[in-house]
Every structure is written in structure tokens, then in C-alpha cells.
Design an enzyme around this catalytic site. Structure first.
Site, PDB file in Angstrom:
ATOM      1  N   TYR A 198       0.823  -1.209   0.000  1.00  0.00           N
ATOM      2  CA  TYR A 198       0.000   0.000   0.000  1.00  0.00           C
ATOM      3  C   TYR A 198       0.855   1.256   0.000  1.00  0.00           C
ATOM      4  O   TYR A 198       2.056   1.222   0.298  1.00  0.00           O
ATOM      5  CB  TYR A 198      -0.987  -0.005   1.171  1.00  0.00           C
ATOM      6  CG  TYR A 198      -0.455   0.519   2.492  1.00  0.00           C
ATOM      7  CD1 TYR A 198       0.304  -0.266   3.342  1.00  0.00           C
ATOM      8  CD2 TYR A 198      -0.721   1.837   2.883  1.00  0.00           C
ATOM      9  CE1 TYR A 198       0.768   0.219   4.555  1.00  0.00           C
ATOM     10  CE2 TYR A 198      -0.254   2.333   4.095  1.00  0.00           C
ATOM     11  CZ  TYR A 198       0.493   1.520   4.929  1.00  0.00           C
ATOM     12  OH  TYR A 198       0.966   2.005   6.119  1.00  0.00           O
ATOM     13  N   LYS A 222       6.392  -1.719   1.987  1.00  0.00           N
ATOM     14  CA  LYS A 222       5.225  -1.114   2.630  1.00  0.00           C
ATOM     15  C   LYS A 222       4.070  -2.094   2.404  1.00  0.00           C
ATOM     16  O   LYS A 222       3.278  -1.944   1.476  1.00  0.00           O
ATOM     17  CB  LYS A 222       4.957   0.283   2.043  1.00  0.00           C
ATOM     18  CG  LYS A 222       4.183   1.186   2.999  1.00  0.00           C
ATOM     19  CD  LYS A 222       4.366   2.631   2.631  1.00  0.00           C
ATOM     20  CE  LYS A 222       3.446   3.582   3.350  1.00  0.00           C
ATOM     21  NZ  LYS A 222       3.148   3.356   4.741  1.00  0.00           N
ATOM     22  N   GLU A 269      12.123   3.664  13.989  1.00  0.00           N
ATOM     23  CA  GLU A 269      11.138   4.577  13.396  1.00  0.00           C
ATOM     24  C   GLU A 269       9.837   4.489  14.166  1.00  0.00           C
ATOM     25  O   GLU A 269       9.683   3.678  15.085  1.00  0.00           O
ATOM     26  CB  GLU A 269      10.915   4.236  11.921  1.00  0.00           C
ATOM     27  CG  GLU A 269      10.291   2.874  11.698  1.00  0.00           C
ATOM     28  CD  GLU A 269       9.969   2.598  10.238  1.00  0.00           C
ATOM     29  OE1 GLU A 269       9.895   3.550   9.436  1.00  0.00           O
ATOM     30  OE2 GLU A 269       9.763   1.417   9.906  1.00  0.00           O
ATOM     31  N   LEU A 271      11.436   2.024   7.168  1.00  0.00           N
ATOM     32  CA  LEU A 271      10.962   2.397   5.837  1.00  0.00           C
ATOM     33  C   LEU A 271      11.651   3.721   5.505  1.00  0.00           C
ATOM     34  O   LEU A 271      11.567   4.670   6.291  1.00  0.00           O
ATOM     35  CB  LEU A 271       9.441   2.604   5.850  1.00  0.00           C
ATOM     36  CG  LEU A 271       8.834   3.094   4.535  1.00  0.00           C
ATOM     37  CD1 LEU A 271       8.740   1.949   3.529  1.00  0.00           C
ATOM     38  CD2 LEU A 271       7.438   3.679   4.754  1.00  0.00           C
TER      39      LEU A 271
HETATM   40  N1  PDD Z   1       3.103   6.005   6.712  1.00  0.00           N
HETATM   41  N2  PDD Z   1       7.655   4.612   8.469  1.00  0.00           N
HETATM   42  C1  PDD Z   1       6.502   3.910   8.395  1.00  0.00           C
HETATM   43  C2  PDD Z   1       6.434   2.597   9.082  1.00  0.00           C
HETATM   44  C3  PDD Z   1       5.409   4.420   7.667  1.00  0.00           C
HETATM   45  O1  PDD Z   1       4.273   3.725   7.587  1.00  0.00           O
HETATM   46  C4  PDD Z   1       5.519   5.698   7.045  1.00  0.00           C
HETATM   47  C5  PDD Z   1       4.389   6.288   6.258  1.00  0.00           C
HETATM   48  C6  PDD Z   1       6.740   6.392   7.155  1.00  0.00           C
HETATM   49  C7  PDD Z   1       6.954   7.719   6.473  1.00  0.00           C
HETATM   50  O2  PDD Z   1       7.026   7.538   5.083  1.00  0.00           O
HETATM   51  P1  PDD Z   1       6.647   8.695   4.059  1.00  0.00           P
HETATM   52  O3  PDD Z   1       7.446   9.874   4.439  1.00  0.00           O
HETATM   53  O4  PDD Z   1       7.077   8.118   2.740  1.00  0.00           O
HETATM   54  O5  PDD Z   1       5.166   8.928   4.151  1.00  0.00           O
HETATM   55  C8  PDD Z   1       7.787   5.814   7.867  1.00  0.00           C
HETATM   56  C9  PDD Z   1       1.966   6.491   5.991  1.00  0.00           C
HETATM   57  C10 PDD Z   1       1.837   7.977   6.027  1.00  0.00           C
HETATM   58  C11 PDD Z   1       0.731   5.781   6.485  1.00  0.00           C
HETATM   59  O6  PDD Z   1       0.830   4.583   6.707  1.00  0.00           O
HETATM   60  O7  PDD Z   1      -0.310   6.412   6.642  1.00  0.00           O
END
Ligand code: PDD
Length: 295
Positions: free
Chosen positions: A33, A151, A184, A208
Site C-alpha cells: 500500500y 510497505k 522509526e 521504511l
Molecule cells: N506512513 N515509516 C513507516 C512505518 C510508515 O508507515 C511511514 C508512512 C513512514 C513515512 O514515510 P513517508 O514519508 O514516505 O510517508 C515511515 C503512511 C503515512 C501511512 O501509513 O499512513
């Protein structure tokens, strides 16, 4: 403002959207996703999100069955119909339905689920005062079990971290690695600032590699802010001059407390990054307005 879901291209009200109980996303989290948000007509960093979707799928040997251009086009064709700015968008692609069993070849074709809802802007003080987080003992999945760079539809590791942090009523909970370094958040990356230097988790850690985090690197590079990539401990986080989380939906958000203890004595670097990030959105929007298929 409309909230809607599209299942394999069929647009419907969220309450009408259904997926089979034999879908592997439901059974095993066998899915990938992405989440992004739009600013006006444009989904920010859309190509980077779709690229990551393809990378996640490749690691899982999940054939998405469509090109990146086609996916972008399909999403914009629905978004155009909504006709209103500033949306949250979640795209989930599961491996599909089939008899229950581990073998991925049991699945039919992938199921595409798109969810659009008006973007709820977080309260302004989250960006000025900061948010509360919990630092948990939960270890992030190691790359050798389930690489956090995938993801995937399996976020149980993150759900457990969130449950563990609950006593602090946090906005976000963060996880560790087996060496005692912070990795994270459940759905965000986390960084600290010592003096004028951002301390950022190394790329090879179990995280991630967020798109927002990469933009922070770009903004820092052009603003003369130093970045040191190394592991940092919970104690360093508690003692840092600034702490901040990043994600596509939150952008750059300072942290004001961790496990109930006040964090961050100031917000100079975070402010500069927030300013730089705003410019990135403007630049990207100008570029995308002339490149994206809805034009
Ligand atoms: N989440 N780490 C994890 C585990 C994440 O699920 C996310 C993003 C990030 C930040 O990634 P990015 O900057 O590419 O959005 C780091 C999204 C926002 C979500 O699951 O809603």
C-alpha cells in the site's frame, strides 16, 4: 466534500466497498500500500509513491498487472471527478483471492482498493508546539524477517508498538532495534537535532526509508544544515535539542515529549525544515500541473 472508495476501478460509497474473505490481503496481510495527500489538484510526490509501490510489490513477487502510468492515470481520473482540493489517498493492492494456503500462485488477479477522503489537517499547534510520543521496547521487524522497506499490508509490528506506548497517550510510538537504537515510528520516521546537526537513522537500519525523510535531506542540503547518519539511543532523544517526526500526511512535526518527559529545548532547525518543505510542495505542484495526465 466526498469520501469514496474504488474497488478495481468501481467507484462507490465507503460503506458499500467489500472485499472477499478469501482475499490474501485479509488472510495474510499479503498486500502492498501507499498513502499520499494532495495539495490542490496535485498528489505530492506521486511518482515516488508509485515507484515505492512497485518496489514493495517486486520484493513480494507480487505482479501488479499494470504500469505506473496507468495507475497514476486511473487515480487522477477518479480524483478529477471529486473536483475538490486536499485529499488523503490510500492505495492498497492485494495479491488477490484464492484457496487458503501460503503458495502465492493460489491467488487470482490483484485487487486494487483506492480510498479517498478529505484531508484532515492536523491542529496547528502540532506544528508549532509539537506532539507527544512514546518510545517503546518493541523491536522493529528486522530486514531478514520482513523488510520495513516493503510497505506491506502487514503492520502488526507497528500495531504492537502502538499498544505498548498507550500508557503515554502518544500521537506516535517509536520502535527500537536489537542494538538499542531507535528505528522509526509506527507510521513515520523520527530524527533528532543536536546543536545544528540533524541525526538521522542510517538507510540500512530496519526502517521504511520515507519519502518525506528524503525531502528533509534535500532541504537540509540546500539550507546548509548538516546531517549525520548514525543510530541514536532513547537517551539521546530525551536529551536532544530538537526531535521531529516525518511522514507524507504529517509533513515535519516537532516532538514535545517522549514517555511523559519534555523533549527539545527549541525549534530552530525544525522551523527551517518546515519552510523548506513548503517550498518543495510549491515547486512540485508547479511541475506536476504541467506533467500530470489530468491536464
Ligand atoms: N506512513 N515509516 C513507516 C512505518 C510508515 O508507515 C511511514 C508512512 C513512514 C513515512 O514515510 P513517508 O514519508 O514516505 O510517508 C515511515 C503512511 C503515512 C501511512 O501509513 O499512513
Amino acid at each position: 466534500m466526498k469520501e469514496l472508495v474504488a474497488v478495481n476501478g468501481q467507484v462507490m460509497k465507503p460503506e458499500d466497498a467489500k472485499i472477499s474473505v478469501f482475499d490474501r490481503g485479509f488472510l495474510f496481510g499479503d498486500a502492498v500500500y501507499e498513502v499520499t495527500r494532495s495539495y490542490g489538484k496535485v498528489f505530492f510526490q506521486f511518482e515516488a509513491h508509485i515507484d515505492r509501490l512497485f518496489r514493495s510489490a517486486e520484493w513480494l513477487k507480487l505482479d501488479l498487472g499494470k504500469t505506473a502510468d496507468r495507475i497514476i492515470q486511473e487515480i487522477y481520473s477518479i480524483y478529477k471527478e471529486i473536483g475538490e482540493p486536499n485529499y488523503y489517498m490510500r492505495l492498497q493492492v492485494t495479491r488477490g483471492e484464492g484457496p487458503i494456503g501460503m503458495d502465492p500462485s493460489l491467488a487470482g488477479k490483484p485487487n486494487y482498493v483506492l480510498y479517498f477522503k478529505p484531508f484532515e489537517v492536523p491542529p496547528k499547534e502540532y506544528y508549532t508546539e509539537g506532539v507527544d510520543i512514546a518510545v517503546t521496547e518493541r523491536l522493529r521487524n528486522s530486514k531478514r524477517s520482513l523488510d520495513p522497506n516493503i510497505k506491506s499490508g502487514n503492520y502488526l509490528n507497528n500495531v504492537l508498538a502502538f499498544i505498548e506506548g498507550k500508557e503515554f497517550r502518544p500521537y506516535e510510538s517509536v520502535m527500537m532495534n536489537s542494538e538499542g537504537f531507535i528505528t522509526e515510528g509506527c507510521t513515520s520516521n523520527i530524527q533528532i537535532v543536536q546543536g545544528d546537526t540533524i541525526v538521522m537513522t542510517p538507510d540500512e537500519f530496519d526502517i521504511l526509508r520515507g519519502i518525506t525523510r528524503s525531502l528533509v535531506e534535500e532541504v537540509a542540503n540546500t539550507s546548509g544544515i548538516q546531517i549525520q547518519k548514525r543510530g541514536f539511543t532513547a537517551q539521546e532523544l530525551f536529551d536532544a535539542d530538537e526531535v521531529f517526526i516525518t511522514s507524507s500526511t504529517r509533513e515535519i512535526m516537532p516532538v514535545k515529549s517522549a514517555n511523559g518527559k519534555k523533549t527539545g529545548k527549541r525549534s530552530t532547525v525544525v522551523r527551517a525544515l518546515q519552510e523548506g518543505y513548503k517550498k518543495k510542495i510549491e515547486e512540485y505542484s508547479r511541475w506536476a500541473e504541467s506533467h500530470h495526465p489530468w491536464n
